[in-house]
Motif scaffolding. Structure first.
Motif, mmCIF file in Angstrom:
data_model
loop_
_atom_site.group_PDB
_atom_site.id
_atom_site.type_symbol
_atom_site.label_atom_id
_atom_site.label_comp_id
_atom_site.label_asym_id
_atom_site.label_seq_id
_atom_site.Cartn_x
_atom_site.Cartn_y
_atom_site.Cartn_z
ATOM 1 N N GLY A 65 0.814 -1.205 0.000
ATOM 2 C CA GLY A 65 0.000 0.000 0.000
ATOM 3 C C GLY A 65 0.848 1.256 0.000
ATOM 4 N N ALA A 66 0.273 2.353 -0.495
ATOM 5 C CA ALA A 66 0.997 3.620 -0.575
ATOM 6 C C ALA A 66 1.316 4.139 0.824
ATOM 7 C CB ALA A 66 0.166 4.650 -1.332
ATOM 8 N N GLY A 67 2.557 4.542 1.013
ATOM 9 C CA GLY A 67 2.974 5.083 2.297
ATOM 10 C C GLY A 67 3.427 4.043 3.295
ATOM 11 N N LEU A 68 2.927 2.806 3.171
ATOM 12 C CA LEU A 68 3.290 1.716 4.081
ATOM 13 C C LEU A 68 3.151 2.136 5.544
ATOM 14 C CD1 LEU A 68 6.464 0.285 2.286
ATOM 15 C CD2 LEU A 68 4.143 -0.634 2.257
ATOM 16 N N ASP A 69 2.007 2.740 5.896
ATOM 17 C CA ASP A 69 1.784 3.170 7.268
ATOM 18 C C ASP A 69 0.337 2.904 7.667
ATOM 19 O OD1 ASP A 69 0.683 5.002 5.602
ATOM 20 O OD2 ASP A 69 1.544 6.777 6.545
ATOM 21 N N VAL A 70 0.128 2.794 8.989
ATOM 22 C CA VAL A 70 -1.189 2.505 9.530
ATOM 23 C C VAL A 70 -1.202 2.916 11.003
ATOM 24 C CG1 VAL A 70 -0.734 0.151 10.338
ATOM 25 C CG2 VAL A 70 -3.014 0.735 9.517
ATOM 26 N N ASP A 71 -2.381 3.234 11.516
ATOM 27 C CA ASP A 71 -2.538 3.508 12.943
ATOM 28 C C ASP A 71 -2.842 2.203 13.674
ATOM 29 O OD1 ASP A 71 -2.161 6.162 12.414
ATOM 30 O OD2 ASP A 71 -4.289 6.690 12.453
ATOM 31 N N PHE A 72 -2.234 2.041 14.866
ATOM 32 C CA PHE A 72 -2.403 0.800 15.631
ATOM 33 C C PHE A 72 -2.692 1.133 17.087
ATOM 34 C CE2 PHE A 72 -0.409 -2.342 18.466
ATOM 35 C CZ PHE A 72 -1.190 -3.449 18.161
ATOM 36 N N THR A 73 -3.665 0.446 17.660
ATOM 37 C CA THR A 73 -3.977 0.593 19.083
ATOM 38 C C THR A 73 -4.171 -0.785 19.706
ATOM 39 O OG1 THR A 73 -6.353 0.817 18.618
ATOM 40 C CG2 THR A 73 -5.063 2.848 18.832
ATOM 41 N N LEU A 82 -3.389 0.581 25.994
ATOM 42 C CA LEU A 82 -2.016 0.220 26.338
ATOM 43 C C LEU A 82 -1.005 0.743 25.323
ATOM 44 C CD1 LEU A 82 -2.613 -3.501 27.401
ATOM 45 C CD2 LEU A 82 -2.547 -1.476 28.864
ATOM 46 N N VAL A 83 -1.366 0.698 24.034
ATOM 47 C CA VAL A 83 -0.450 1.098 22.960
ATOM 48 C C VAL A 83 -1.226 1.932 21.956
ATOM 49 C CG1 VAL A 83 1.058 0.300 21.095
ATOM 50 C CG2 VAL A 83 0.964 -0.976 23.236
ATOM 51 N N SER A 84 -0.593 2.994 21.471
ATOM 52 C CA SER A 84 -1.186 3.820 20.425
ATOM 53 C C SER A 84 -0.076 4.281 19.490
ATOM 54 C CB SER A 84 -1.918 5.025 21.026
ATOM 55 O OG SER A 84 -2.470 5.835 19.998
ATOM 56 N N ASP A 85 -0.043 3.716 18.275
ATOM 57 C CA ASP A 85 0.932 4.084 17.249
ATOM 58 C C ASP A 85 0.213 4.832 16.139
ATOM 59 O OD1 ASP A 85 2.997 2.923 18.611
ATOM 60 O OD2 ASP A 85 2.937 1.037 17.489
ATOM 61 N N SER A 86 0.792 5.940 15.702
ATOM 62 C CA SER A 86 0.191 6.749 14.652
ATOM 63 C C SER A 86 1.034 6.695 13.388
ATOM 64 C CB SER A 86 0.047 8.208 15.130
ATOM 65 O OG SER A 86 -0.485 9.020 14.103
ATOM 66 N N ARG A 87 0.440 6.186 12.328
ATOM 67 C CA ARG A 87 1.036 6.134 10.981
ATOM 68 C C ARG A 87 2.426 5.509 11.034
ATOM 69 N NH1 ARG A 87 -0.849 11.084 7.244
ATOM 70 N NH2 ARG A 87 -0.356 9.429 5.765
ATOM 71 N N LYS A 88 2.486 4.278 11.532
ATOM 72 C CA LYS A 88 3.735 3.533 11.621
ATOM 73 C C LYS A 88 3.749 2.427 10.570
ATOM 74 C CE LYS A 88 5.771 5.476 15.197
ATOM 75 N NZ LYS A 88 5.880 4.712 16.447
ATOM 76 N N ALA A 89 4.948 2.127 10.059
ATOM 77 C CA ALA A 89 5.102 1.032 9.101
ATOM 78 C C ALA A 89 5.223 -0.310 9.800
ATOM 79 C CB ALA A 89 6.323 1.275 8.212
ATOM 80 N N ASP A 90 5.742 -0.326 11.026
ATOM 81 C CA ASP A 90 5.870 -1.560 11.790
ATOM 82 C C ASP A 90 5.978 -1.205 13.269
ATOM 83 O OD1 ASP A 90 8.804 -1.141 12.481
ATOM 84 O OD2 ASP A 90 8.935 -1.239 10.303
ATOM 85 N N GLY A 91 5.861 -2.231 14.089
ATOM 86 C CA GLY A 91 5.952 -2.019 15.533
ATOM 87 C C GLY A 91 5.955 -3.341 16.265
ATOM 88 N N ALA A 92 6.527 -3.320 17.471
ATOM 89 C CA ALA A 92 6.570 -4.501 18.335
ATOM 90 C C ALA A 92 6.323 -4.045 19.767
ATOM 91 C CB ALA A 92 7.914 -5.210 18.217
#
Length: 227
Positions: A65-73, A82-92
């Motif tokens: 996908g374009a930008g390779l980013d997404v919001d994750f909670t 517990l976790v809130s990521d804004s427009r990240k390509a990956d996360g652990a």
């Protein structure tokens, strides 16, 4: 004789459940991985049950996908963020110790109005009570006489091997996700290069045709003057 006794103890420890545990509770939760397509402007949530007093590791990666980013909670069973990521390509992220209940994992692509995203995520569980249960078997099966190979040494070696094998599988899974993301990125770049190359070729041909027509008209309009 001593070697045969050690082999028998090892076989019992591998095949039989700890005392007082067989049939006493639900089976352990297995690790899992999932890849899904998240449409543009949409949010998708998943629920994962977790036992109490365990360790849960969550890893995600946007592989297309374009930008390779997404919001994750990530929310606890009590609804605590517990976790809130804004427009990240990956996360652990690791939750330890866990609460008994359903954890909520949400992936949000509402900021994108055109591009859909291909998302991979993995859940890894590690029970903090395994060592205590195995210790119970060690006490039951420990013979009165000292063996050449102690039960503790066997247990430690097997646990170390199991941990390393599980970690190797996790690393290989993540490498596959990285490879898929890079491949999708290269394929997207190739499509854009091919498209603009075709546009440039068409523009060059059009300009060449216009130049030929202009030259023909220029020579055609030059007629000889009457004497």
């Amino acid at each position: 004789m001593m070697a045969a006794s050690a082999a028998l103890i090892l076989a019992l420890w591998l095949l039989l459940p700890p005392p007082g545990v067989a049939g006493a509770g639900p089976p352990p939760i297995q690790d899992g991985e999932f890849t899904f397509l998240l449409p543009a402007g949409r949010k998708q949530c998943f629920y994962q049950s977790a036992p109490a007093n365990a360790s849960m590791e969550t890893e995600f990666q946007v592989i297309g996908g374009a930008g390779l980013d997404v919001d994750f909670t990530l929310e606890s069973p009590q609804g605590v963020l517990l976790v809130s990521d804004s427009r990240k390509a990956d996360g652990a992220h690791t939750v330890e110790p866990t609460e008994a209940g359903d954890y909520k994992l949400c992936f949000d692509n509402s900021f994108s109005t055109i591009s859909e995203k291909l998302v991979f995520f993995e859940l890894i569980f590690d029970s903090l009570q395994e060592d205590e249960e195995v210790e119970g078997w060690a006490e039951v099966l420990e013979p009165e006489e000292m063996l050449d190979v102690k039960m503790e040494d066997i247990k430690e070696s097997i646990e170390t091997m199991r941990t390393r094998l599980e970690r190797s599988i996790q690393v290989l899974t993540l490498l596959r996700a990285f490879e898929a993301r890079d491949r999708n990125l290269q394929e997207g770049n190739l499509e854009r290069v091919n498209f603009w190359s075709a546009v440039n070729v068409a523009a060059l041909l059009l300009v060449a045709a216009l130049q030929v027509c202009t030259l023909k008209r220029f020579f055609k309009d030059q007629r000889p003057m009457p004497t």
